[in-house]
Motif scaffolding. Structure first.
Motif, PDB file in Angstrom:
ATOM      1  N   ALA B  25       0.839  -1.204   0.000  1.00 46.11           N
ATOM      2  CA  ALA B  25       0.000   0.000   0.000  1.00 46.11           C
ATOM      3  C   ALA B  25       0.873   1.254   0.000  1.00 46.11           C
ATOM      4  CB  ALA B  25      -0.933  -0.019   1.204  1.00 46.11           C
ATOM      5  N   MET B  26       2.040   1.159   0.634  1.00 42.82           N
ATOM      6  CA  MET B  26       2.968   2.290   0.696  1.00 42.82           C
ATOM      7  C   MET B  26       3.374   2.731  -0.721  1.00 42.82           C
ATOM      8  SD  MET B  26       6.536   2.048   2.803  1.00 42.82           S
ATOM      9  CE  MET B  26       5.890   1.787   4.428  1.00 42.82           C
ATOM     10  N   PHE B  27       3.437   1.768  -1.622  1.00 40.57           N
ATOM     11  CA  PHE B  27       3.808   2.095  -2.999  1.00 40.57           C
ATOM     12  C   PHE B  27       2.602   2.010  -3.931  1.00 40.57           C
ATOM     13  CE2 PHE B  27       7.745   1.047  -0.861  1.00 40.57           C
ATOM     14  CZ  PHE B  27       8.439   2.224  -1.103  1.00 40.57           C
ATOM     15  N   ASP B  28       1.467   2.454  -3.378  1.00 45.79           N
ATOM     16  CA  ASP B  28       0.249   2.698  -4.156  1.00 45.79           C
ATOM     17  C   ASP B  28      -0.387   1.476  -4.816  1.00 45.79           C
ATOM     18  OD1 ASP B  28       0.571   5.336  -3.434  1.00 45.79           O
ATOM     19  OD2 ASP B  28       1.746   5.827  -5.215  1.00 45.79           O
ATOM     20  N   LYS B  29      -0.086   0.299  -4.284  1.00 49.36           N
ATOM     21  CA  LYS B  29      -0.804  -0.874  -4.791  1.00 49.36           C
ATOM     22  C   LYS B  29      -2.183  -0.901  -4.145  1.00 49.36           C
ATOM     23  CE  LYS B  29       2.654  -2.355  -7.134  1.00 49.36           C
ATOM     24  NZ  LYS B  29       2.583  -2.099  -8.561  1.00 49.36           N
ATOM     25  N   LYS B  30      -3.155  -1.362  -4.895  1.00 46.97           N
ATOM     26  CA  LYS B  30      -4.486  -1.575  -4.307  1.00 46.97           C
ATOM     27  C   LYS B  30      -4.479  -2.952  -3.646  1.00 46.97           C
ATOM     28  CE  LYS B  30      -8.439  -0.661  -6.174  1.00 46.97           C
ATOM     29  NZ  LYS B  30      -9.447  -0.899  -7.240  1.00 46.97           N
ATOM     30  N   VAL B  31      -4.581  -2.955  -2.315  1.00 50.13           N
ATOM     31  CA  VAL B  31      -4.409  -4.201  -1.568  1.00 50.13           C
ATOM     32  C   VAL B  31      -5.645  -4.519  -0.747  1.00 50.13           C
ATOM     33  CG1 VAL B  31      -2.921  -5.458   0.040  1.00 50.13           C
ATOM     34  CG2 VAL B  31      -1.988  -3.535  -1.237  1.00 50.13           C
ATOM     35  N   CYS B  32      -6.010  -5.784  -0.732  1.00 48.92           N
ATOM     36  CA  CYS B  32      -7.105  -6.228   0.131  1.00 48.92           C
ATOM     37  C   CYS B  32      -6.634  -7.421   0.951  1.00 48.92           C
ATOM     38  CB  CYS B  32      -8.301  -6.631  -0.720  1.00 48.92           C
ATOM     39  SG  CYS B  32      -9.681  -7.224   0.257  1.00 48.92           S
ATOM     40  N   ILE B  33      -6.731  -7.298   2.271  1.00 48.48           N
ATOM     41  CA  ILE B  33      -6.414  -8.434   3.143  1.00 48.48           C
ATOM     42  C   ILE B  33      -7.717  -9.127   3.517  1.00 48.48           C
ATOM     43  CG2 ILE B  33      -5.373  -9.198   5.319  1.00 48.48           C
ATOM     44  CD1 ILE B  33      -3.598  -6.782   5.334  1.00 48.48           C
ATOM     45  N   LEU B  34      -7.744 -10.442   3.327  1.00 47.28           N
ATOM     46  CA  LEU B  34      -8.936 -11.217   3.671  1.00 47.28           C
ATOM     47  C   LEU B  34      -8.654 -12.034   4.920  1.00 47.28           C
ATOM     48  CD1 LEU B  34      -9.675 -12.424   0.039  1.00 47.28           C
ATOM     49  CD2 LEU B  34     -10.908 -10.623   1.307  1.00 47.28           C
ATOM     50  N   GLU B  35      -9.423 -11.823   5.963  1.00 47.18           N
ATOM     51  CA  GLU B  35      -9.203 -12.523   7.228  1.00 47.18           C
ATOM     52  C   GLU B  35     -10.451 -13.306   7.606  1.00 47.18           C
ATOM     53  OE1 GLU B  35      -6.708 -13.165   9.520  1.00 47.18           O
ATOM     54  OE2 GLU B  35      -8.339 -14.254  10.498  1.00 47.18           O
ATOM     55  N   LYS B  36     -10.233 -14.563   7.940  1.00 47.51           N
ATOM     56  CA  LYS B  36     -11.350 -15.447   8.279  1.00 47.51           C
ATOM     57  C   LYS B  36     -12.041 -15.026   9.579  1.00 47.51           C
ATOM     58  CE  LYS B  36     -11.997 -20.406   7.928  1.00 47.51           C
ATOM     59  NZ  LYS B  36     -11.259 -21.595   7.513  1.00 47.51           N
ATOM     60  N   HIS B  37     -11.219 -14.542  10.518  1.00 44.30           N
ATOM     61  CA  HIS B  37     -11.784 -14.219  11.834  1.00 44.30           C
ATOM     62  C   HIS B  37     -12.180 -12.748  11.935  1.00 44.30           C
ATOM     63  CE1 HIS B  37     -11.365 -18.170  13.416  1.00 44.30           C
ATOM     64  NE2 HIS B  37     -10.210 -18.248  12.770  1.00 44.30           N
ATOM     65  N   SER B  38     -12.638 -12.367  13.129  1.00 42.06           N
ATOM     66  CA  SER B  38     -13.175 -11.016  13.265  1.00 42.06           C
ATOM     67  C   SER B  38     -12.130 -10.029  13.770  1.00 42.06           C
ATOM     68  CB  SER B  38     -14.381 -11.039  14.190  1.00 42.06           C
ATOM     69  OG  SER B  38     -14.051 -11.720  15.371  1.00 42.06           O
ATOM     70  N   ILE B  39     -10.941 -10.507  14.118  1.00 40.34           N
ATOM     71  CA  ILE B  39      -9.856  -9.610  14.523  1.00 40.34           C
ATOM     72  C   ILE B  39      -8.555 -10.066  13.849  1.00 40.34           C
ATOM     73  CG2 ILE B  39     -10.798  -8.844  16.743  1.00 40.34           C
ATOM     74  CD1 ILE B  39      -8.951 -10.950  18.063  1.00 40.34           C
ATOM     75  N   PRO B  40      -7.567  -9.168  13.782  1.00 42.85           N
ATOM     76  CA  PRO B  40      -6.305  -9.554  13.141  1.00 42.85           C
ATOM     77  C   PRO B  40      -5.393 -10.301  14.112  1.00 42.85           C
ATOM     78  CG  PRO B  40      -6.189  -7.256  13.824  1.00 42.85           C
ATOM     79  CD  PRO B  40      -7.560  -7.749  14.193  1.00 42.85           C
ATOM     80  N   GLY B  41      -4.282 -10.801  13.594  1.00 45.82           N
ATOM     81  CA  GLY B  41      -3.261 -11.396  14.462  1.00 45.82           C
ATOM     82  C   GLY B  41      -2.874 -12.820  14.087  1.00 45.82           C
ATOM     83  N   GLY B  42      -3.831 -13.588  13.583  1.00 45.79           N
ATOM     84  CA  GLY B  42      -3.512 -14.965  13.201  1.00 45.79           C
ATOM     85  C   GLY B  42      -2.981 -15.770  14.368  1.00 45.79           C
ATOM     86  N   LEU B  43      -1.764 -16.291  14.226  1.00 43.63           N
ATOM     87  CA  LEU B  43      -1.169 -17.096  15.298  1.00 43.63           C
ATOM     88  C   LEU B  43      -0.802 -16.247  16.500  1.00 43.63           C
ATOM     89  CD1 LEU B  43       1.145 -19.213  12.998  1.00 43.63           C
ATOM     90  CD2 LEU B  43      -0.670 -20.152  14.408  1.00 43.63           C
ATOM     91  N   ASN B  44      -0.744 -14.939  16.329  1.00 45.76           N
ATOM     92  CA  ASN B  44      -0.398 -14.058  17.443  1.00 45.76           C
ATOM     93  C   ASN B  44      -1.474 -13.012  17.656  1.00 45.76           C
ATOM     94  OD1 ASN B  44       2.001 -14.100  19.187  1.00 45.76           O
ATOM     95  ND2 ASN B  44       2.993 -14.615  17.251  1.00 45.76           N
ATOM     96  N   SER B  45      -2.628 -13.493  18.099  1.00 41.27           N
ATOM     97  CA  SER B  45      -3.739 -12.581  18.303  1.00 41.27           C
ATOM     98  C   SER B  45      -3.988 -12.394  19.803  1.00 41.27           C
ATOM     99  CB  SER B  45      -4.970 -13.146  17.586  1.00 41.27           C
ATOM    100  OG  SER B  45      -5.957 -12.162  17.478  1.00 41.27           O
ATOM    101  N   TYR B  46      -5.145 -11.889  20.125  1.00 36.29           N
ATOM    102  CA  TYR B  46      -5.471 -11.639  21.537  1.00 36.29           C
ATOM    103  C   TYR B  46      -6.953 -11.934  21.746  1.00 36.29           C
ATOM    104  CZ  TYR B  46      -7.076  -7.411  19.225  1.00 36.29           C
ATOM    105  OH  TYR B  46      -7.696  -6.547  18.366  1.00 36.29           O
TER     106      TYR B  46
END
Lengths: 81, 461
Positions: B25-46
């Motif tokens: 995104a810093m270099f103007d790419k159009k980016v979409c992150i798809l996350e299965k859960h309702s908060i970020p973090g994956g293996l290191n969430s809270y």
């Protein structure tokens, strides 16, 4: 753009790319890699910022022209015109 | 979401996925992150229990580097993400300990302490240990073309005392090895540097401090995150990835797909598959969290992390029982330079067997979770008899909990033993980043996302 203006534009980019480094006292003839702890990933950033901000492209085989602040100014000034 | 089109889709809002997203995104790419859960973090969430905000897995962050250090993974990653050093709010550890039946080694973020300890307890091993450090210092562990080499075989050329060797391997194995009782030498070198040469710290406020910072940065740069958006399939045309189909049935198109969800997990999303599937990892864990009215130091415990093993040989493998009672990692989260907790907190990790947990009836599952807690308390008391008997609060999670919230097959927190160093898959324009690309830990995960975004997207333009 004059060489001084080009130099300012480059220093601005370096300040953003290496934000924890002091860019006010760069020795213009010294290797940026050593003086500011820049690595190949950071040079890629400088090149991308040149493109993003000033529409200037630097081919990969010419990255070595960016070794010092002096060489940056010399190499980039014609491209800024 | 109907038929949207992005430059890059990132599957998974874990630390590697978010870091990759920021770079792009810093270099103007159009980016979409798809996350299965309702908060970020994956293996290191809270997660939240009552008023308590708890980290899922974080004991400590490896790769500590003081402000102004040069050429270290932590400073490289901060520079690449353009985050000022202070924003991670890292509080360094007091010190840590490796406790075996007949020997205890302390280490800290200053290598001298470990050297002194080895000098006192294993004087004939000092030269070998110093040679090992020199060799690791010169080794390029992040080269993308390193071949698998048994770390135990390599290290045997430097450390001849088996107990010392086992002690050195313990933290490195349990904090990142997808292999049983050994690891790839590149991974060993990464872990050795990150733990013994750099060291532990903890972000004040836990992993959420870092996640919030990264998510804010990503959205300020125009990046988009869609939560509760599990991916069902990676779409491809003529061998080239061109988008994804969501579990909801919607389709999103993109020129590049970066997957942070693991190697075998990603392969399952590809329609036709010519190569044999990557192996899933067999290493999973139980985690017990206990809080106390007093702090560990009130019970005489000042160490941040204790690697506890009741014999002189450390057996890092999937146990034959539900969980291994012979060894544990005990984390005293209060024992970092800043203690931001309202109470004493102890976390204990035991190696566990996913299949055995999976086969339990609902009733036995509950019963065994209680046994994990009582065994954790017993182990804590045998290690530190002055600890209080009564805790305020406790929570236990198992390999099934890990699998449920991370979607890692078998709850394998360190991923597959088959790493994809270059990130390339059988599909063009589909790349893997994160744990299964081969960089480990929070810092490693972020660097993996950064380097895959640089290599496969940014430097191609």
């Amino acid at each position: 753009m004059t060489e001084v203006e080009v130099k300012d534009a480059i220093v601005k980019i370096i300040a953003d790319v290496a934000m924890d480094e002091d860019v006010t006292s760069i020795d213009a003839s010294a290797s940026l890699r050593d003086e500011l702890d820049l690595d190949s990933m950071d040079f890629l950033d400088i090149v991308m910022e040149l493109k993003k901000r000033h529409k200037i492209t630097v081919p990969q085989e010419e990255y070595s022209e960016l070794a010092t602040l002096d060489s940056c100014v010399k190499y980039l000034t014609p491209k800024f015109q | 979401m109907q038929q949207k089109k992005f430059d890059v889709i990132i599957i998974g809002a874990g630390l590697s996925g978010i870091a990759a997203g920021i770079r792009l995104a810093m270099f103007d790419k159009k980016v979409c992150i798809l996350e299965k859960h309702s908060i970020p973090g994956g293996l290191n969430s809270y997660y939240k229990r009552g008023k308590r905000l708890l980290d899922v897995g974080l004991h400590a962050m490896t790769n500590f580097a003081p402000q102004g250090s040069r050429g270290k993974p932590l400073t490289k990653l901060l520079k690449q993400l353009r985050i000022p050093y202070g924003d991670f709010a890292l509080a360094p550890q007091n010190y840590s300990k490796i406790v075996f039946a007949d020997s205890t080694l302390k280490f800290s973020n200053e290598l001298e302490l470990l050297k002194e300890q080895i000098n006192t307890q294993f004087p004939d091993q000092v030269d070998g240990f110093n040679r090992l450090i020199t060799m690791i210092g010169e080794f390029n562990e992040t080269a993308l073309d390193n071949e698998y080499q048994s770390a135990k075989e390599v290290v045997s050329n430097y450390i001849s005392n088996d107990i010392l060797k086992e002690m050195i391997f313990f933290p490195l194995l349990i904090y990142g090895s997808a292999w049983e009782n050994d690891m790839d030498f590149s991974q060993f070198a990464i872990m050795f540097k990150s733990i013994f040469l750099e060291g532990f710290s903890r972000p004040v406020g836990g992993v959420r401090t870092i996640l919030d910072l990264l998510m804010k940065k990503f959205s300020n740069l125009g990046g988009i995150v869609e939560y509760r958006s599990g991916v069902e399939q990676v779409l491809s045309k003529n061998g080239k990835a061109c988008g994804v189909k969501l579990e909801s049935g919607d389709t999103i198109l993109a020129s590049t797909v970066l997957s942070s969800i693991g190697n075998p997990e990603t392969m399952k999303l590809i329609e036709s598959q010519s190569e044999p599937a990557a192996r899933s990892g067999s290493m999973s864990f139980t985690e017990t969290i206990m809080t106390y009215g007093q702090r560990p130091k009130d019970f005489g415990e000042e160490a941040a992390i204790v690697f506890y093993n009741d014999s002189n040989i450390y057996d890092y493998r999937c146990p034959d029982s539900l969980y291994d009672k012979k060894s544990a990692v005990i984390c005293f989260s209060n024992n970092f330079a800043v203690d931001d907790f309202d109470e004493g907190i102890v976390r204990m990790t035991n190696i566990a067997n996913y299949s055995q947990w999976k086969n339990l009836s609902k009733e036995d599952y509950k019963k065994n979770k209680e046994l994990v807690l009582s065994d954790a308390k017993a182990l804590l008391k045998s290690y530190s008899p002055s600890f209080a008997d009564d805790h305020n609060f406790s929570d236990v999670f198992t390999p099934l909990t890990v699998e449920k919230f991370t979607s890692r097959i078998g709850g394998a927190v360190y991923g597959s033993p088959d790493k994809l160093r270059t990130g390339e898959t059988e599909l063009d324009s589909l790349y893997v980043c994160g744990t299964d690309q081969g960089f480990l830990g929070i810092v490693g995960a972020m660097l993996s996302g950064i380097s895959m975004a640089n290599l496969h997207v940014l430097s191609k333009n």
